[in-house]
Design an enzyme around this catalytic site. Structure first.
Site, PDB file in Angstrom:
ATOM      1  N   ARG A  79       0.790  -1.315   0.070  1.00 50.49           N
ATOM      2  CA  ARG A  79       0.068  -0.030   0.106  1.00 50.49           C
ATOM      3  C   ARG A  79       0.932   1.231   0.093  1.00 50.49           C
ATOM      4  NH1 ARG A  79      -5.455  -0.766   1.256  1.00 50.49           N
ATOM      5  NH2 ARG A  79      -6.019  -2.936   1.852  1.00 50.49           N
ATOM      6  N   HIS A 117     -12.505  -2.336  -2.455  1.00 48.70           N
ATOM      7  CA  HIS A 117     -13.420  -1.198  -2.832  1.00 48.70           C
ATOM      8  C   HIS A 117     -13.877  -1.208  -4.155  1.00 48.70           C
ATOM      9  CE1 HIS A 117     -12.413   0.088   1.436  1.00 48.70           C
ATOM     10  NE2 HIS A 117     -13.584   0.918   1.435  1.00 48.70           N
ATOM     11  N   ARG A 167      -9.522   5.762  -4.100  1.00 54.26           N
ATOM     12  CA  ARG A 167      -8.614   4.669  -3.395  1.00 54.26           C
ATOM     13  C   ARG A 167      -7.091   5.373  -3.597  1.00 54.26           C
ATOM     14  NH1 ARG A 167     -10.816   3.672   0.758  1.00 54.26           N
ATOM     15  NH2 ARG A 167      -9.179   1.739   0.982  1.00 54.26           N
ATOM     16  N   HIS A 173      -4.376   2.739  -2.032  1.00 55.23           N
ATOM     17  CA  HIS A 173      -3.957   1.766  -3.169  1.00 55.23           C
ATOM     18  C   HIS A 173      -3.130   2.181  -4.465  1.00 55.23           C
ATOM     19  CE1 HIS A 173      -6.415  -1.724  -1.871  1.00 55.23           C
ATOM     20  NE2 HIS A 173      -7.351  -1.013  -1.761  1.00 55.23           N
TER      21      HIS A 173
END
Length: 351
Positions: A79, A117, A167, A173
């Site tokens: 991440r 997501h 995101r 992400h």
């Protein structure tokens, strides 16, 4: 791969720099994309409008998120918010590690690839858009149907784009993770659009499916652990690099997600095979349907306010499972059954 990640970080920096004023919009997009919105908002509406669509939404969401969990354990995705601190890429040459902003929803604790997501939003919205188009195909003239096709597919594209941007903006992400999530999410939704047995599955099948998915995930975790693979490495990094400890939530861990989804699927099976649901099917009026829809939304918002302490992890996971199952049971059986008896009692009284 470090160079690939560095390009993703550059995009994060660009979005945070150029579109920082849209932070609230991106935060809302992430919130709507979370499967929590599907279970507590979209499902109660669709289930009472078109039962089969509600059932399909739950299967797409739960199976898709279960697949997302397994893929994350296999792919070991980084991440951005912790990668910039852990990598040696910026220690080589003149490049300096970028300072990425973090937000209350940045510090996810699981691996990053693929994005859950993006995957959930793509799958769920694909189901809703294709449903609306199938209804429109039956009731609309050709010209209007073509207009609706363009409008609804554009809406789907816009929603997915906003979720993906949110995101990346949140530094949760990398771009390739959200793109892969969208592709897999749509594939899962398309597969379940062709599966018919989910609409007539018995309670035993729901129970066996829940136990199989849970056992497979736990067994896979144990196997990887026995092979020396540390699947909790992401939790350590989240706790290490999140700027605020309270932003690291136990409910974002893989097992919390797994138990919530299994509770949801089991709750659906329990509700659809409850005597209360059988009674509900006898009431077909629009007033009754609207009452179930509004009542379910209100009750689920009350239930959503129920939170649990994470000090005891096993108890936290069990309560999360129970809460998810209860939410779906309320929508499918408990509230409709109660309203049916209330309407029946009033009719008998008036007679």
């Amino acid at each position: 791969m470090d160079l690939f990640h560095s390009w993703g970080v550059e995009l994060v920096v660009h979005l945070q720099t150029q579109y920082g004023q849209y932070e609230n919009c991106f935060s809302l997009a992430s919130t709507v994309a979370d499967l929590h919105a599907t279970f507590f908002c979209f499902f109660p509406v669709w289930f009472h409008l078109r039962r089969d669509v509600g059932v399909q939404l739950i299967w797409v969401a739960t199976i898709g998120d279960w697949l997302n969990l397994v893929l994350k354990w296999v792919l070991f995705g980084e991440r951005p918010y912790w990668w910039v601190h852990e990598t040696r890429f910026y220690n080589i040459g003149p490049a300096q590690a970028p300072a990425l902003k973090q937000f209350p929803i940045t510090c996810e604790t699981g691996p990053g690839s693929p994005s859950g997501h993006a995957m959930g939003a793509a799958g769920v919205w694909y189901v809703m858009v294709t449903t609306l188009l199938s209804v429109a195909a039956e009731r609309s003239p050709p010209l209007l149907y073509r207009f609706l096709q363009v409008a609804l597919w554009s809406l789907l594209g816009l929603v997915v784009l906003l979720v993906c941007m949110s995101r990346v903006f949140m530094a949760a992400h990398f771009p390739h993770q959200v793109i892969s999530g969208v592709i897999i999410g749509i594939i899962v939704a398309e597969i379940f659009s062709r599966v018919r047995w989910i609409y007539s599955a018995s309670l035993k099948k729901y129970l066996y499916t829940t136990l199989f998915l849970l056992s497979f995930a736990v067994g896979f975790y144990v196997l990887l652990n026995a092979l020396g693979v540390d699947l909790l490495w992401t939790l350590e990094r989240a706790q290490k690099w999140c700027v605020r400890a309270e932003w690291v939530h136990l409910d974002s861990t893989p097992f919390a997600s797994l138990l919530r989804n299994m509770g949801t699927l089991f709750g659906l099976g329990l509700g659809l095979h409850s005597p209360l649901y059988t009674e509900r099917k006898r009431s077909t009026s629009a007033t009754f349907r609207d009452g179930c829809m509004v009542g379910s939304l209100l009750l689920l918002q009350c239930l959503d306010g129920l939170t649990f302490s994470s000090k005891n992890q096993i108890l936290f996971y069990l309560l999360s499972f129970s809460k998810s199952a209860t939410a779906i049971f309320i929508t499918t059986a408990l509230l409709p059954g109660a309203l049916h008896w209330a309407f029946l009692g009033r009719i008998k009284k008036n007679a």
